[in-house]
Design an enzyme around this catalytic site. Structure first.
Site, mmCIF file in Angstrom:
data_model
loop_
_atom_site.group_PDB
_atom_site.id
_atom_site.type_symbol
_atom_site.label_atom_id
_atom_site.label_comp_id
_atom_site.label_asym_id
_atom_site.label_seq_id
_atom_site.Cartn_x
_atom_site.Cartn_y
_atom_site.Cartn_z
ATOM 1 C CG ASP A 216 -3.025 -20.219 -11.544
ATOM 2 O OD1 ASP A 216 -2.768 -19.907 -10.375
ATOM 3 O OD2 ASP A 216 -2.180 -20.171 -12.463
ATOM 4 C CG ASN A 224 3.965 -9.969 -11.537
ATOM 5 O OD1 ASN A 224 3.443 -8.974 -12.001
ATOM 6 N ND2 ASN A 224 3.771 -10.351 -10.295
ATOM 7 C CG HIS A 229 5.743 -7.015 -8.728
ATOM 8 N ND1 HIS A 229 5.288 -8.297 -8.554
ATOM 9 C CD2 HIS A 229 7.090 -7.079 -8.590
ATOM 10 C CE1 HIS A 229 6.292 -9.108 -8.300
ATOM 11 N NE2 HIS A 229 7.408 -8.398 -8.313
ATOM 12 C CG ASP A 233 -0.431 -5.241 -8.338
ATOM 13 O OD1 ASP A 233 -0.275 -6.468 -8.187
ATOM 14 O OD2 ASP A 233 0.099 -4.381 -7.616
ATOM 15 C CD GLU A 259 -0.306 -16.788 -9.759
ATOM 16 O OE1 GLU A 259 0.485 -17.689 -10.093
ATOM 17 O OE2 GLU A 259 -0.101 -16.031 -8.795
#
Length: 351
Positions: A216, A224, A229, A233, A259
């Site tokens: 994770d 983020n 975002h 990404d 994630e």
């Protein structure tokens, strides 16, 4: 509006002038696929792509056709749903063409049968040499037409067979992509479920070691929110690329959700899985990331990892839960670390 158009054109020309000389110096053919890869690289849209290309440049690795195809497939791949629609449409065209060929062949056969019937009736009556000669010419012409139609039919069926084979290959790729996560090009959760069930079945028969790493990204929501975002990404793609590079071809790697990532390690024992998890942690933590073309530094990201191995009583959910608990303890202990299920505190920290 005209100003925006002119600016966009100038920007495209600028990218073209940067990308083409680089591709030329590396002897990369300027195909639409290859240019799309290098366009995105110059733009800095994709951190993972940027990192992979720059690493290959530093190591002076060749950009051969295999590498170019891999870059395109990994980072600029087409949408599987669109590809499926294309296959569907092409299949309709193929069937329609086959039906038309059969109709044409049947019509030709019926016409020849009618000619034969007429000739048979005419031969029942007295005829002159000239009439008989004319009937033979009509018979010869009819036979020739049928043979030509059959040759055309054979050629058409051969082509249709080749087209069908190509569609089967395309559909196989569509099925494969349906099991891929579109953002990272890793396997998705559905594919992970299939893989775990297959490995659990094999384990009941062989009892061979099989371990699982659950990873994770630390503080990803806060990250983020800070950078947006789009950059988030790009970080997920970077993590995916690092997992592929560090773990090699053996593990099955999937994006579990958000994630979180999972590596399934068939025939790996617990100690070997812990070593790989630590290698992954170090490789990710050591990278100093930045946004497009280094305009905004991001810094270091870290990950927390949990390791678990299959047991006789396991189902897929139970194995994932044990790995998740180990990973959660890594979070509780400060993040940026690896915790194995055998090292985990027995009272389910934070549960």
């Amino acid at each position: 509006m005209l100003g925006k158009t002119a600016h966009a054109l100038a920007r495209s020309l600028q990218i073209f002038r940067q990308a083409i000389p680089q591709m030329s110096s590396l002897k990369i053919p300027v195909t639409p696929e290859n240019y799309a890869v290098w366009y995105h690289y110059v733009m800095g849209y994709d951190l993972a792509l940027k990192h992979e290309i720059e690493q290959r440049l530093r190591q002076q690795q060749a950009f051969d056709s295999r590498v170019n195809d891999t870059l395109y497939t990994t980072y600029i791949q087409r949408d599987p749903s669109q590809r499926f629609e294309n296959v569907h449409n092409e299949t309709q065209k193929l069937i329609a063409s086959l039906v038309e060929q059969i109709r044409a062949s049947s019509a030709g056969t019926r016409a020849f049968s009618e000619v034969l019937g007429e000739l048979d009736a005419e031969l029942a009556q007295p005829s002159s040499p000239e009439q008989l000669s004319q009937m033979i010419r009509r018979l010869t012409a009819g036979v020739t037409e049928v043979l030509n139609n059959n040759q055309q039919m054979e050629s058409s069926l051969t082509q249709l067979s080749q087209d069908a084979s190509g569609l089967r290959q395309e559909l196989a790729q569509v099925r494969e992509q349906a099991l891929l996560d579109p953002l990272t090009s890793l396997y998705n959760r559905r594919a992970l479920e299939h893989e775990l069930n297959a490995r659990l079945l094999a384990y009941t028969q062989t009892r061979e070691d099989c371990c699982l790493i659950l990873l994770d990204v630390d503080h990803f929501k806060r990250f983020n929110d800070t950078y947006g975002h789009a950059v988030g990404d790009q970080v997920l793609r970077f993590v995916a690329m690092t997992l592929r590079r560090v773990s090699g071809q053996e593990p099955f790697i999937a994006r579990y959700g958000g994630e979180e990532f999972v590596l399934v390690l068939p025939q790996w024992d617990y100690g070997k899985a812990l070593v790989l998890a630590e290698q992954i942690r170090l490789q990710i933590a050591q990278q100093n990331l930045a946004t497009q073309q280094g305009q905004q530094p991001i810094g270091h990201i870290t990950v927390s990892l949990g390791v678990a191995c299959m047991q006789a009583s396991d189902d897929a959910e139970g194995l994932l839960i044990r790995a998740d608990k180990a990973m959660y303890q890594a979070k509780q202990q400060g993040r940026d670390q690896v915790v194995g299920e055998r090292d985990r505190i027995l009272d389910d920290v934070g549960a």
